[in-house]
Design an enzyme around this catalytic site. Structure first.
Site, PDB file in Angstrom:
ATOM      1  N   LYS A  33       2.675   2.033   7.592  1.00  0.00           N
ATOM      2  CA  LYS A  33       1.492   2.774   8.027  1.00  0.00           C
ATOM      3  C   LYS A  33       1.842   4.059   8.765  1.00  0.00           C
ATOM      4  O   LYS A  33       2.958   4.253   9.227  1.00  0.00           O
ATOM      5  CB  LYS A  33       0.568   1.864   8.842  1.00  0.00           C
ATOM      6  CG  LYS A  33      -0.195   0.920   7.889  1.00  0.00           C
ATOM      7  CD  LYS A  33      -1.232   0.084   8.560  1.00  0.00           C
ATOM      8  CE  LYS A  33      -1.966  -0.753   7.491  1.00  0.00           C
ATOM      9  NZ  LYS A  33      -2.803  -1.796   8.083  1.00  0.00           N
ATOM     10  N   ARG A  45       1.448  -8.960   6.460  1.00  0.00           N
ATOM     11  CA  ARG A  45       1.052  -8.346   5.177  1.00  0.00           C
ATOM     12  C   ARG A  45       1.968  -7.151   4.925  1.00  0.00           C
ATOM     13  O   ARG A  45       1.941  -6.195   5.693  1.00  0.00           O
ATOM     14  CB  ARG A  45      -0.414  -7.928   5.268  1.00  0.00           C
ATOM     15  CG  ARG A  45      -0.975  -7.314   4.001  1.00  0.00           C
ATOM     16  CD  ARG A  45      -2.420  -6.898   4.201  1.00  0.00           C
ATOM     17  NE  ARG A  45      -2.945  -6.218   3.033  1.00  0.00           N
ATOM     18  CZ  ARG A  45      -2.733  -4.934   2.780  1.00  0.00           C
ATOM     19  NH1 ARG A  45      -2.016  -4.193   3.592  1.00  0.00           N
ATOM     20  NH2 ARG A  45      -3.230  -4.388   1.694  1.00  0.00           N
TER      21      ARG A  45
HETATM   22  C1  7PJ Z   1      -4.731  -4.187   5.988  1.00  0.00           C
HETATM   23  C2  7PJ Z   1      -5.454  -4.908   5.043  1.00  0.00           C
HETATM   24  C3  7PJ Z   1      -4.413  -4.796   7.238  1.00  0.00           C
HETATM   25  C4  7PJ Z   1      -5.562  -6.753   6.429  1.00  0.00           C
HETATM   26  C5  7PJ Z   1      -5.044  -2.935   4.265  1.00  0.00           C
HETATM   27  C6  7PJ Z   1      -2.663  -0.423   3.954  1.00  0.00           C
HETATM   28  C7  7PJ Z   1      -4.135  -0.294   3.994  1.00  0.00           C
HETATM   29  N1  7PJ Z   1      -5.868  -6.177   5.244  1.00  0.00           N
HETATM   30  N2  7PJ Z   1      -5.643  -4.104   3.965  1.00  0.00           N
HETATM   31  N3  7PJ Z   1      -4.863  -6.080   7.399  1.00  0.00           N
HETATM   32  N4  7PJ Z   1      -4.464  -2.952   5.477  1.00  0.00           N
HETATM   33  N5  7PJ Z   1      -5.965  -8.002   6.681  1.00  0.00           N
HETATM   34  O1  7PJ Z   1      -2.077  -1.393   3.498  1.00  0.00           O
HETATM   35  O2  7PJ Z   1      -2.031   0.555   4.435  1.00  0.00           O
HETATM   36  O3  7PJ Z   1      -3.807  -4.225   8.151  1.00  0.00           O
HETATM   37  S1  7PJ Z   1      -5.051  -1.593   3.172  1.00  0.00           S
END
Ligand code: 7PJ
Length: 287
Positions: free
Chosen positions: A230, A264
């Site tokens: 990020k 994640r």
């Molecule tokens: C997240 C997500 C996160 C959860 C994205 C990216 C943006 N779902 N979906 N937590 N981020 N639960 O991956 O940069 O931080 S999309």
């Protein structure tokens, strides 16, 4: 007490040690790994997705997170038809080929319902089931849900990043959404919470969320954290997305120290190694 296992439809996962959730973004415009599953004509290529999933499983991924909406700051909204066309065939194909829990990264009730029918085992919503009908659709699936904090929408979230007290606001928001989920008959042990690193927050807010992740344990839900590649990492290191692995691992490691249960991530192999080292240290502490 937070649950130690998640029942994800016909499969389940143990939360006894931290899990790695691997990101499969099937958007043509996603922020760090987009485009790789689409042909030059813009066609989604299922074989490319399945090959990638197979590699991620070999590297030790526990959950595959499939998303068809780009939520990077300023992203163009996707239509319901396009989102369904992107994620449903992918979830079906993954579940047909592999025995792995698939989570669906979506906010729309129609996608929640159809994804569950296609074999998804977790609903992961960056809007914490706030869209009309989303709570009921999720409750209907009986699947675990991940409720994440975001300020505004992906289109607007970085325009207003002022908080009186970010930690308190995120905590109060998640407590409120947990309450809403319970009121919609979602079982308490089917709720995961996520402070939403990078969603409508400054660099200092994002760092504070990781440093003070322990403050969310009073909600008694497993915590999921997404820091992978990020922009806060990019700003601190002054590096483009493809050079943020070490920064991502450091934040992920600190999240584990603070009790996060699911990470994640884009970089599965290195994260799995890091989790193994964390587990070894953790087991040694008690001895
Ligand atoms: C997240 C997500 C996160 C959860 C994205 C990216 C943006 N779902 N979906 N937590 N981020 N639960 O991956 O940069 O931080 S999309």
């Amino acid at each position: 007490m937070a649950p130690t296992q998640l029942r994800c439809g016909d499969l389940s996962v143990s939360l006894a040690s931290p899990l790695v959730m691997a990101i499969v973004n099937v958007t043509p415009d996603s922020f760090s790994d987009g485009g790789s599953y689409h042909s030059a004509q813009g066609q989604l290529q299922l074989t490319a997705v399945l090959n990638r999933v197979e590699a991620m499983l070999q590297e030790g991924a526990d959950i595959i997170d499939v998303g068809g909406e780009s939520t990077r700051p300023g992203a163009i909204p996707v239509s319901l038809e396009d989102e369904l066309a992107r994620v449903i065939p992918v979830i079906e194909a993954i579940r047909k080929r592999f025995d792995v829990v698939v989570s669906v990264d979506t906010s729309r009730p129609e996608v929640i319902s159809q994804a569950a029918d296609a074999g998804a085992g977790i609903i992961n919503d960056v809007r914490a089931l706030e869209l009309p009908g989303a709570l009921a659709a999720a409750a209907n699936t009986s699947l675990p849900v991940c409720l994440m904090h975001m300020r505004g929408s992906p289109q607007t979230m970085q325009a207003n990043t002022e908080y009186d007290d970010c930690l308190n606001e995120v905590h109060a928001y998640l407590a409120g959404r947990q309450r809403a989920a319970l009121d919609a008959s979602i079982a308490g042990d089917n709720i995961l919470l996520d402070p939403g690193f990078g969603f409508g927050k400054t660099e200092q807010h994002n760092l504070a969320l990781i440093n003070q992740l322990y403050r969310f344990h009073d909600l008694e839900c497993p915590l999921l954290v997404g820091v992978s590649r990020k922009s806060t990492i990019g700003t601190i290191l002054n590096k483009p997305v493809e050079e943020r692995l070490v920064g991502s691992l450091v934040l992920a490691y600190e999240s584990l120290r603070q009790g996060a249960k699911i990470l994640r991530v884009h970089d599965v192999g290195p994260t799995v190694d890091m989790v193994k080292m964390y587990n070894a240290l953790d087991q040694n502490r008690g001895s």
